[in-house]
Write an enzyme that holds these catalytic residues in place. Structure first.
Site, PDB file in Angstrom:
ATOM      1  N   HIS A   1       0.835  -1.198   0.000  1.00 45.69           N
ATOM      2  CA  HIS A   1       0.000   0.000   0.000  1.00 45.69           C
ATOM      3  C   HIS A   1       0.868   1.246   0.000  1.00 45.69           C
ATOM      4  O   HIS A   1       1.612   1.507   0.955  1.00 45.69           O
ATOM      5  CB  HIS A   1      -0.929  -0.004   1.208  1.00 45.69           C
ATOM      6  CG  HIS A   1      -1.989   1.049   1.126  1.00 45.69           C
ATOM      7  ND1 HIS A   1      -3.152   0.878   0.384  1.00 45.69           N
ATOM      8  CD2 HIS A   1      -2.058   2.296   1.646  1.00 45.69           C
ATOM      9  CE1 HIS A   1      -3.889   1.975   0.466  1.00 45.69           C
ATOM     10  NE2 HIS A   1      -3.250   2.866   1.228  1.00 45.69           N
TER      11      HIS A   1
ATOM     12  N   CYS B   1      -0.815   7.336   1.547  1.00 43.25           N
ATOM     13  CA  CYS B   1      -1.638   8.424   1.016  1.00 43.25           C
ATOM     14  C   CYS B   1      -2.278   9.108   2.211  1.00 43.25           C
ATOM     15  O   CYS B   1      -3.321   8.660   2.685  1.00 43.25           O
ATOM     16  CB  CYS B   1      -2.698   7.880   0.054  1.00 43.25           C
ATOM     17  SG  CYS B   1      -3.863   9.145  -0.515  1.00 43.25           S
TER      18      CYS B   1
ATOM     19  N   GLY C   1       1.524  10.308  -3.612  1.00 43.47           N
ATOM     20  CA  GLY C   1       1.332  10.853  -4.957  1.00 43.47           C
ATOM     21  C   GLY C   1       2.111  10.082  -6.019  1.00 43.47           C
ATOM     22  O   GLY C   1       2.679  10.678  -6.918  1.00 43.47           O
ATOM     23  N   ARG C   2       2.137   8.742  -5.869  1.00 45.87           N
ATOM     24  CA  ARG C   2       2.960   7.874  -6.724  1.00 45.87           C
ATOM     25  C   ARG C   2       4.423   8.312  -6.694  1.00 45.87           C
ATOM     26  O   ARG C   2       5.117   8.303  -7.706  1.00 45.87           O
ATOM     27  CB  ARG C   2       2.421   7.833  -8.166  1.00 45.87           C
ATOM     28  CG  ARG C   2       1.026   7.182  -8.288  1.00 45.87           C
ATOM     29  CD  ARG C   2       0.623   6.935  -9.728  1.00 45.87           C
ATOM     30  NE  ARG C   2       0.610   8.144 -10.513  1.00 45.87           N
ATOM     31  CZ  ARG C   2      -0.420   8.988 -10.603  1.00 45.87           C
ATOM     32  NH1 ARG C   2      -1.559   8.713  -9.977  1.00 45.87           N
ATOM     33  NH2 ARG C   2      -0.335  10.085 -11.321  1.00 45.87           N
TER      34      ARG C   2
ATOM     35  N   ASP D   1       4.968   8.268 -12.318  1.00 42.42           N
ATOM     36  CA  ASP D   1       5.070   7.259 -11.261  1.00 42.42           C
ATOM     37  C   ASP D   1       6.540   7.051 -10.915  1.00 42.42           C
ATOM     38  O   ASP D   1       7.302   6.532 -11.726  1.00 42.42           O
ATOM     39  CB  ASP D   1       4.426   5.941 -11.709  1.00 42.42           C
ATOM     40  CG  ASP D   1       4.200   4.987 -10.534  1.00 42.42           C
ATOM     41  OD1 ASP D   1       4.886   5.126  -9.500  1.00 42.42           O
ATOM     42  OD2 ASP D   1       3.329   4.109 -10.653  1.00 42.42           O
TER      43      ASP D   1
ATOM     44  N   ARG E   1       7.531   5.474  -8.010  1.00 44.18           N
ATOM     45  CA  ARG E   1       7.619   4.542  -6.885  1.00 44.18           C
ATOM     46  C   ARG E   1       8.619   3.421  -7.146  1.00 44.18           C
ATOM     47  O   ARG E   1       8.756   2.940  -8.252  1.00 44.18           O
ATOM     48  CB  ARG E   1       6.242   3.923  -6.606  1.00 44.18           C
ATOM     49  CG  ARG E   1       5.270   4.916  -6.032  1.00 44.18           C
ATOM     50  CD  ARG E   1       3.899   4.296  -5.889  1.00 44.18           C
ATOM     51  NE  ARG E   1       3.309   3.981  -7.181  1.00 44.18           N
ATOM     52  CZ  ARG E   1       2.113   3.414  -7.325  1.00 44.18           C
ATOM     53  NH1 ARG E   1       1.404   3.104  -6.274  1.00 44.18           N
ATOM     54  NH2 ARG E   1       1.643   3.165  -8.528  1.00 44.18           N
TER      55      ARG E   1
ATOM     56  N   SER F   1      -4.061  -6.146  -5.864  1.00 40.91           N
ATOM     57  CA  SER F   1      -3.750  -4.946  -6.641  1.00 40.91           C
ATOM     58  C   SER F   1      -4.553  -4.934  -7.927  1.00 40.91           C
ATOM     59  O   SER F   1      -4.895  -5.986  -8.467  1.00 40.91           O
ATOM     60  CB  SER F   1      -2.257  -4.905  -6.985  1.00 40.91           C
ATOM     61  OG  SER F   1      -1.964  -3.752  -7.752  1.00 40.91           O
TER      62      SER F   1
ATOM     63  N   LYS G   1       2.601  -2.843 -10.838  1.00 42.28           N
ATOM     64  CA  LYS G   1       3.079  -3.204  -9.495  1.00 42.28           C
ATOM     65  C   LYS G   1       3.529  -4.670  -9.461  1.00 42.28           C
ATOM     66  O   LYS G   1       4.546  -5.002  -8.846  1.00 42.28           O
ATOM     67  CB  LYS G   1       1.976  -2.947  -8.464  1.00 42.28           C
ATOM     68  CG  LYS G   1       2.478  -2.846  -7.045  1.00 42.28           C
ATOM     69  CD  LYS G   1       1.354  -2.632  -6.053  1.00 42.28           C
ATOM     70  CE  LYS G   1       0.974  -1.178  -5.898  1.00 42.28           C
ATOM     71  NZ  LYS G   1      -0.036  -0.982  -4.821  1.00 42.28           N
TER      72      LYS G   1
HETATM   73 ZN   LIG Z   1      -4.865   8.337  -2.327  1.00 50.35          ZN
END
Ligand SMILES: [Zn+2]
Length: 209
Positions: free
Chosen positions: A61, A64, A104-105, A137, A139, A160, A165
């Site tokens: 996760h 956020c 925010g990625r 992105d 991440r 997911s 991912k």
């Molecule tokens: Zn969010």
């Protein structure tokens, strides 16, 4: 090159620091805390039941604050986290890794708020990041892979909707035996955002109108 960099960055910089019981509204988890010395992030894995040597239900996760803590209806993060915890408890075993540094990625909290502001002018979530000169992105899932290996988990059934991912986790050496959809009901505030995730970021969201 990317693969080597991912694996190389993943070897030794994420260290298990602490473990404790964590009773929650959903059930009692074990909270395992890690320090990612490369990025300075304090990471946490919530473990339910016995997972070592299995392919447990697993949620990676991305943090956020607005969705998870303030229950913002602008995204689906808070609902997804709650649904993932319920599913893991219902199954009797599983792992929730809550990833710091993924706001925010991966652009950070204030940049995410700036991107939200641009979305009020009609940009979508992808265009807003780009307008700020930031990646769509950013991440990295290397720390998540290291944490899973520390827990004795080499393959997972991943909760997911995001095929990227799965690919990121596999590039970091964790097998994904199954993708388990994590679909939550949309609302008027997040429907445009979810449609953008489906249409521009290839998320699998078949339940959207
Ligand atoms: Zn969010």
């Amino acid at each position: 090159m990317t693969d080597l960099a991912d694996i190389g960055s993943d070897v030794s910089h994420v260290e298990r620091m602490v473990e404790t019981r964590l009773p929650t509204a959903y059930g009692e988890f074990r909270a395992v805390g890690y320090l990612d010395s490369r990025w300075g992030h304090e990471q946490i894995a919530l473990v339910y039941g016995e997972v070592a040597g299995t392919a447990p239900l697993t949620r990676l996760h991305s943090e956020c604050l607005t969705g998870d803590v303030f229950s913002s209806t602008r995204c689906d993060c808070g609902d997804q986290l709650a649904a993932a915890m319920r599913k893991v408890v219902a199954e009797g075993a599983g792992v929730i890794i809550y990833l710091k540094g993924h706001e925010g990625r991966g652009i950070g909290l204030l940049a995410k708020l700036a991107a939200m502001r641009l979305q009020e002018d009609g940009l979508d979530t992808v265009e807003a990041n780009l307008a700020l000169g930031l990646p769509v992105d950013a991440r990295d899932f290397g720390a998540a892979a290291r944490i899973l290996r520390d827990l004795g988990v080499n393959e997972v059934r991943l909760l997911s909707n995001n095929p990227e991912k799965l690919d990121s986790l596999r590039r970091n050496g964790i097998g994904v035996t199954e993708r388990v959809p994590l679909l939550v009901a949309p609302n008027d505030d997040n429907l445009p955002y979810l449609r953008t995730k489906r249409e521009r970021l290839d998320h699998l969201l078949p339940h959207l109108a």
